[in-house]
Design an enzyme around this catalytic site. Structure first.
Site, short mmCIF file in Angstrom:
data_model
loop_
_atom_site.label_atom_id
_atom_site.label_comp_id
_atom_site.label_asym_id
_atom_site.label_seq_id
_atom_site.Cartn_x
_atom_site.Cartn_y
_atom_site.Cartn_z
N CYS A 82 35.19 -37.29 12.18
CA CYS A 82 35.45 -36.01 11.50
C CYS A 82 34.50 -34.97 12.08
O CYS A 82 33.40 -35.31 12.54
CB CYS A 82 35.32 -36.13 9.99
SG CYS A 82 33.65 -36.29 9.35
N CYS A 142 31.37 -40.90 9.77
CA CYS A 142 32.12 -39.89 9.04
C CYS A 142 31.16 -39.28 8.02
O CYS A 142 30.03 -39.73 7.90
CB CYS A 142 33.31 -40.55 8.36
SG CYS A 142 34.59 -39.43 7.82
N CYS A 165 25.69 -35.27 13.45
CA CYS A 165 25.40 -36.60 13.99
C CYS A 165 23.94 -36.67 14.42
O CYS A 165 23.47 -35.84 15.21
CB CYS A 165 26.31 -36.91 15.18
SG CYS A 165 26.13 -38.59 15.79
#
Length: 151
Positions: free
Chosen positions: A83, A11, A90
């Site tokens: 999220c 997240c 990422c």
């Protein structure tokens, strides 16, 4: 005995949603998953997240927010972004890593407009329960992803 799958819940702040997911994964699938959580811009673990998880018997009070870079030595089998912002940011993980994404509402953002504390906690409880349902089905989703092919 098969080794446990190492799953990273990612997240942005590693304060609420990813912490809840890690807690649920330990509770529901501790025999087959080795869960971790981290953030792309970590802050402290949200006290309301701790509270609503305690309400259902899952203790995350000893968790701490971690930057995803702290886990560079951990060879994860799957990264689950919880999220959209974390999904967009990422990092790339070495090796063959399954990637899954499920955007959950951000309880702190929703709670900011709540009329009182009980209403604020209602947002946390709803998201907590949605994350539980997602994590309950996670081993099946990971198995399917493995059968279809990693991304």
């Amino acid at each position: 005995m098969l080794s446990k799958l190492k799953v990273l819940f990612l997240c942005t702040g590693n304060a609420c949603r990813s912490q809840m997911a890690e807690g649920w994964a330990r509770r529901l699938h501790g025999d087959r998953l080795d869960p971790y959580s981290a953030g792309t811009a970590p802050v402290r673990v949200d006290p309301r997240a701790i509270l609503v998880m305690q309400e259902v018997g899952v203790d995350i009070s000893e968790h701490r927010s971690k930057h995803v870079q702290e886990l560079t030595g951990v060879e994860v089998d799957a990264v689950v972004t919880v999220c959209d912002r974390a999904n967009e940011r990422c990092p790339v993980f070495p090796g063959k890593v399954n990637r899954l994404h499920r955007d959950f509402d951000d309880p702190p953002r929703l709670a900011a407009g709540a009329a009182d504390e009980e209403a604020a906690l209602g947002h946390y409880r709803r998201v907590r329960d949605e994350i539980r349902a997602f994590v309950e089905a996670l081993p099946i989703a990971l198995w399917r992803k493995e059968r279809i092919g990693r991304t």
